[in-house]
Structure formats: structure tokens, C-alpha cells
Design an enzyme around this catalytic site. Structure first.
Site, mmCIF file in Angstrom:
data_model
loop_
_atom_site.group_PDB
_atom_site.id
_atom_site.type_symbol
_atom_site.label_atom_id
_atom_site.label_comp_id
_atom_site.label_asym_id
_atom_site.label_seq_id
_atom_site.Cartn_x
_atom_site.Cartn_y
_atom_site.Cartn_z
ATOM 1 C CE LYS A 210 -3.427 2.380 2.793
ATOM 2 N NZ LYS A 210 -4.419 2.328 3.864
ATOM 3 C CD GLU A 216 9.255 -5.875 7.288
ATOM 4 O OE1 GLU A 216 8.918 -4.805 6.720
ATOM 5 O OE2 GLU A 216 9.134 -6.067 8.511
ATOM 6 N N GLY A 272 -4.888 -1.638 5.067
ATOM 7 C CA GLY A 272 -4.066 -2.767 4.606
ATOM 8 C C GLY A 272 -4.743 -4.111 4.841
ATOM 9 N NE ARG A 273 -6.650 -3.684 10.919
ATOM 10 C CZ ARG A 273 -5.976 -2.551 11.084
ATOM 11 N NH1 ARG A 273 -4.810 -2.394 10.483
ATOM 12 N NH2 ARG A 273 -6.455 -1.572 11.809
ATOM 13 C CD GLU A 358 -1.971 -4.420 11.390
ATOM 14 O OE1 GLU A 358 -0.766 -4.712 11.461
ATOM 15 O OE2 GLU A 358 -2.553 -4.225 10.300
ATOM 16 C CG HIS A 389 -4.964 -36.144 16.403
ATOM 17 N ND1 HIS A 389 -5.119 -37.369 17.012
ATOM 18 C CD2 HIS A 389 -5.979 -36.026 15.505
ATOM 19 C CE1 HIS A 389 -6.172 -37.982 16.482
ATOM 20 N NE2 HIS A 389 -6.711 -37.189 15.567
ATOM 21 C CE LYS A 513 5.709 -0.892 10.094
ATOM 22 N NZ LYS A 513 4.788 -0.127 9.269
HETATM 23 O O1 F6P Z 1 3.099 -3.102 9.764
HETATM 24 C C1 F6P Z 1 1.729 -3.162 9.632
HETATM 25 C C2 F6P Z 1 1.285 -2.800 8.250
HETATM 26 O O2 F6P Z 1 1.226 -1.435 8.100
HETATM 27 C C3 F6P Z 1 -0.054 -3.457 7.960
HETATM 28 O O3 F6P Z 1 -1.115 -2.743 8.453
HETATM 29 C C4 F6P Z 1 0.005 -3.576 6.482
HETATM 30 O O4 F6P Z 1 -0.949 -4.486 6.024
HETATM 31 C C5 F6P Z 1 1.427 -4.049 6.299
HETATM 32 O O5 F6P Z 1 2.150 -3.323 7.250
HETATM 33 C C6 F6P Z 1 1.998 -3.869 4.933
HETATM 34 O O6 F6P Z 1 1.988 -2.531 4.536
HETATM 35 P P1 F6P Z 1 2.173 -2.120 3.028
HETATM 36 O O7 F6P Z 1 1.069 -2.717 2.247
HETATM 37 O O8 F6P Z 1 2.150 -0.622 3.018
HETATM 38 O O9 F6P Z 1 3.518 -2.647 2.564
#
Ligand code: F6P
Length: 549
Positions: A210, A216, A272-273, A358, A389, A513
Site C-alpha cells: 500500500k 521487508e 491494509g488488512r 491489528e 491431535h 519498525k
Molecule cells: O506493519 C503493519 C502494516 O502497516 C499493515 O497494516 C500492512 O498491512 C502491512 O504493514 C503492509 O503494509 P504495506 O502494504 O504498506 O507494505
């Protein structure tokens, strides 16, 4: 909300607390069913293809009525309507919350700041469909003219969990000639394992972020580009044929080197979620095709309409949300298990963890005051029979109250062989048996009647009275998956509204972060990190020592 009375000072809250005390010890499911067998039919709500049975819950008509009064007092439906209207209900980020617009019909009108966003939503869906069709048909080729056979989605959190979960869920509907993988972890092993057996000439990377600033994702995307260019002789032009971006941030996409013509857009009013049915679903759409994707969106919409229009006593997300409030705030439950009896839903609970935790893992209210009540539960679980199990022992005989959702289907997916289809009844026999055992247990007298020696009777007794919801549908189709996700989205919404928290921000992820950025130079270059606490400084020193060996 205009009424700023604190939740725990509301008469409706006190009434529930009194009701809970008067029902001590917990209402007993054996007794409840003995007194009122009709609850098996009465406590069922049907939404689209979902049959949701909440009869095995520690509630009576009175409990449900009191919970509904709480929903009225906290104006859950008022906030719901504000959300659907596009008001800025995400107050700390000053944003509208309009994931429901992502599945609105073409002729709907939903305005944000005076602009109808529905045409934009459909323009992106159409662009995605066009692109997905070109990849699926082989018309879109890689840099060397070879057909794309592999799709690697690079993203994390909401830019990974949704499409990865749905790809597993809908595998039976996917084009099996395509290899689709998901890379999220900044651990280089994730990308390594995802691409090690792939041919770069046949591989498309879908970079999903987003913000397009998530460390990452940008790190993995950069490594993916290096892998691709190394494999294709270093011609930078290859990037245009092998990289597309899903983002709200065109500038950052361009800075990364992806042509914005190959960018699929979404907007800041999609959290995002809550983004998986936006452009973030592109990898899934390539896998299942645009028609199936649209069927899934239709499924979401069925539940949106239900949430918007059903009266409180028959409103499924409201009921499930209220039950969670009952357990978390009045019966001291700390967690909530989601147990799908479908191998295809193996990632469903992981997806819900972000959606729920979240959203509702907050401890200040919308005005910034510390809350004096419990908010979101720990959500956990894996496919049911495997769990039986492993950890079901604790649910059956442990000391904790763990409300659980059981999700199952009447039919296995069509492509299984007849022999494998025959296993489905065994799977579902477990499904029904578990909720029965959890609810009704086995009394000491029943154990004795089996001739069990007296000293083993306590060990073989099942207290029962463990609450479950049973969600049953005929089959796991794209539409049913959409319905299930929307059901949980709105359940989470209901709980956030009652707890008076902002379910749409996520400030709790920020500190880690920032600190990671500060610590990294200490690991890579041995730099001095000012202000590092003694414990972390010692750990960093140990890491550096071990690294050198
Ligand atoms: O670290 C949390 C977050 O901001 C989530 O809410 C989001 O889904 C995820 O990181 C990834 O963010 P992006 O889509 O901006 O890379």
C-alpha cells in the site's frame, strides 16, 4: 459517537454485569438445551450460503436481549452507516473506511470528499481483469518472449495474508499450469525458496505494498529484481515485463523503477488488512481468473448488504461480535479459536489474526483515554482435525474458557477422486462430534457407567460447557469465501464500535519498525547505537560474536 458516556458506566453494561452475576456459575449448556430444545433452531442465522448456528453458546434470550441493548446504546449501527457513507471514521488517521466500496456494484454511488469512488474501483478491476487474462492466455510474455508460468507475490501483512490465504482456499479453482507463490518474510530464505526452482524468463513479480515503503517488501523486491536481471543477462528493460506493482503510492513505485503503467492502484480509504479485494488481489485474480474473482466480490457484497439491512436479532456480524464481547468482557475469555474443517482454509486463521488483532488490539478509546474494559482477543487456530491431535486437549479439559468457531462444508471440492471424496463424511463426523463434546462433555456418572475405575473418573470426565459457533455451507466456492471474510470483517467492526476504539489504525506496529532501523547498523557495521538498553546491547554483542565464528 455523540454520547461520550464511558462504556462501563452505561446502564446496559451494568445490566450485563448483573446478569452475569445472577447466572453464576456459568449458564450450563446441558440445562439450557433441556429447558429449551428450540434454541437449536432459534439460534441460527442464515446469510447468503452460510448457516450460522450459535445455539451452543453460554447465553439465553435474556443475555442476547441485553447484548443487543448494549449495541443500541453504543450506536453500532450509527457507526456502521457512517462507514458505508464514507465518513472519516478512522479518526487517528483522518481517513474514510471504505473496503465495502471495493465490492459495490458498478452503478453504486459512494462519495469520498464529494467524489464518487465506485467508477475508480471498477476501472482498476477492469484493468486487473485485462492484465490477468493476458497473463493467463500467454499473450503477456516475459522479456525474452516466453510465456509467464510463475507468479510471485511480494508483500507483507495485508499485502500478503489475504491473497496467500485465498489462493490456498480456492486452489481447486486455480489454473494449475501456473505456479503462484507468496514471499513476505525479510528472511532471505523466503525469497530463496520461492524462486530457487523457477526460470526468471517465465516469472512475474507482483510487488504488493500500500505504502511502497515497507522495508521487508522493498528489500525483497530489490533482491527479486537482482535475481531476475542476473538470470536474464542484466538488461534493465526486462523489469517492465516482469514486475508489476499494487499500491497507493505512484511516486514510490516509479522511484523503484516499475513503470506506473504496470501499477494497479488503490486508495488510502482501504486499510491494509481490508485490502485483499482491491488491487492487492491481483495474484489471486491471475490464479483463478477474473470471473471467479468477481464471484468472490459478489460474496462479500451479500454479507455487506446483510450487515447493512438485517435487524439486530438476525444480524450475523452483530450477533457474533456481541458474543465475543460477552465472553471477553463478562466471562474472562482471553482468546478466540477459529477452527476450519477444510484443508483449503489452512491459512484462514492466520489471515483473521491480522484482521482482528491489528484492528482491535487497542487500549485507548477513540478519545485517547485508557479503556477500563477488555478489547480484542488473541485469535488462533489451525485446521480442525490436526488441532484435535495437538491442542484440543486444553480446550476440552484445561482451565481456560476458549470460545471457538467451527467452519465446515457439506461437500468436498469437485475435483477429488471418489475415494478421497468418501473421506469427507469422516472429516465432518469429527466436526460435529467436537462441538458436541465441547458443549455437553461427559459427567462423572457417565464415566463410571462405562466401568472406569474410580481413581480415573476425574481424569476421564469432560466438564463440557465450552461455547462454539458452527458455520456450515454447502461448498467452499469463491462466493462463500467472500461471504466468510466479510462476516469476520463486520464482526470485528461491531466489537470495535462497542469498545469505542479506532479499529482502523495500527500505531502499535510503528515502534518496532523504528527501533529495527536504529539497531541494524549495530549488527551490520558494529556501529554504536546510542541509547540502547543494557539487555538489548548485551544481546547485540552476543549476536556479533556468534556471527564472526
Ligand atoms: O506493519 C503493519 C502494516 O502497516 C499493515 O497494516 C500492512 O498491512 C502491512 O504493514 C503492509 O503494509 P504495506 O502494504 O504498506 O507494505
Amino acid at each position: 459517537m455523540s454520547d461520550t458516556t464511558k462504556l462501563d458506566q452505561r446502564p446496559e453494561w451494568t445490566a450485563l454485569a448483573d446478569h452475569r452475576k445472577s447466572a453464576l456459575p456459568r449458564p450450563d449448556l446441558r440445562e439450557l438445551f433441556a429447558q429449551d430444545p428450540g434454541r437449536a433452531e432459534r439460534y441460527v442465522v442464515r446469510v447468503g450460503d452460510l448457516r450460522i448456528d450459535y445455539s451452543k453458546h453460554l447465553v439465553t434470550d435474556e443475555t442476547l436481549a441485553l447484548l443487543q441493548e448494549l449495541a443500541v446504546a453504543t450506536d453500532v449501527f450509527g457507526l456502521r452507516d457512517a462507514m458505508f457513507r464514507g465518513e472519516r471514521i478512522n479518526i487517528t488517521e483522518d481517513r474514510a473506511v471504505l473496503h465495502t466500496a471495493l465490492r459495490a456494484p458498478r452503478d453504486a454511488v459512494i462519495e469520498v470528499d464529494g467524489e464518487n469512488v465506485v467508477p475508480k474501483v471498477h476501472a482498476v478491476l477492469d484493468k486487473m481483469a485485462h492484465f490477468a487474462d493476458r497473463v493467463r492466455s500467454g499473450e503477456w510474455t516475459g522479456h525474452t518472449g516466453r510465456r509467464i508460468k510463475n507468479v510471485v507475490n511480494v508483500g507483507i501483512g495485508g499485502s500478503d495474508l489475504g491473497p496467500a490465504m485465498a489462493y490456498e482456499a480456492l486452489r481447486a479453482f486455480t489454473d494449475r499450469s501456473l505456479t503462484v507463490r507468496f514471499v513476505s518474510n525479510v528472511d532471505g530464505a523466503d525469497l530463496h525458496e520461492a524462486v530457487r526452482d523457477l526460470d526468471p524468463a517465465e516469472t512475474l513479480f507482483v510487488i504488493a505494498s500500500k505504502t511502497f515503503t515497507t522495508i521487508e517488501t522493498i528489500t525483497n523486491a530489490t533482491s527479486a529484481r537482482t535475481w531476475l536481471l542476473d538470470g536474464l543477462g542484466g538488461d534493465e528493460k526486462a523489469v517492465a515485463k516482469h514486475f508489476v506493482a499494487l499500491s497507493t503510492n505512484a511516486q514510490k513505485v516509479a522511484d523503484f523503477g516499475i513503470d506506473t503503467a504496470n501499477m494497479f492502484e488503490f486508495w488510502d480509504w482501504v486499510g491494509g488488512r481490508y485490502s485483499f479485494d482491491s488491487a492487492i488481489g491481483l495474484s489471486l485474480m491471475i490464479a483463478i481468473g477474473p470471473d471467479r474473482f468477481r464471484e468472490m466480490l459478489d460474496g462479500f457484497r451479500i454479507v455487506d448488504e446483510h450487515f447493512r439491512n438485517a435487524e439486530a436479532p438476525a444480524n450475523a456480524p452483530l450477533i457474533l461480535g456481541l458474543l465475543g464481547v460477552w465472553y471477553g468482557d463478562f466471562l474472562d475469555a482471553q482468546s478466540h479459536a477459529v477452527l476450519p474443517y477444510s484443508h483449503y482454509l489452512s491459512k484462514f486463521t492466520a489471515y483473521l489474526q491480522q484482521l482482528d488483532m491489528e484492528s482491535n488490539g487497542k487500549s485507548v478509546d477513540r478519545e485517547g483515554n485508557p479503556v477500563q474494559w477488555q478489547t480484542g482477543p488473541v485469535v488462533w487456530g489451525t485446521p480442525g482435525t490436526n488441532g484435535q491431535h495437538a491442542y484440543y486437549q486444553l480446550i476440552h479439559q484445561g482451565t481456560k474458557l476458549i470460545p471457538a468457531d467451527f467452519i465446515g462444508f457439506a461437500r468436498p471440492v469437485a475435483e477429488l477422486s471418489d475415494g478421497l471424496k468418501a473421506q469427507h463424511d469422516l472429516l465432518m463426523a469429527n466436526f460435529f462430534a467436537q462441538t458436541q463434546a465441547l458443549a455437553f462433555g461427559k459427567t462423572p456418572d457417565e464415566v463410571r457407567a462405562e466401568g472406569v475405575p474410580e481413581e480415573l473418573v476425574p481424569h476421564k470426565t469432560f466438564r463440557g460447557n465450552h461455547p462454539t459457533t458452527t458455520v456450515l455451507a454447502a461448498e467452499l466456492t469463491p462466493s462463500v469465501l467472500g461471504q466468510l471474510i466479510a462476516l469476520y470483517e463486520h464482526k470485528v467492526f461491531v466489537q470495535g464500535a462497542i469498545w469505542n476504539i479506532d479499529s482502523f489504525d495500527q500505531w502499535g506496529v510503528e515502534l518496532g519498525k523504528v527501533l529495527a532501523k536504529r539497531v541494524e547498523p549495530a549488527l551490520t557495521e558494529g556501529a554504536d547505537v546510542p541509547g540502547l538498553d543494557p539487555s538489548t546491547a548485551a544481546l547485540v554483542a552476543a549476536y556479533r560474536e556468534l556471527k564472526e565464528v
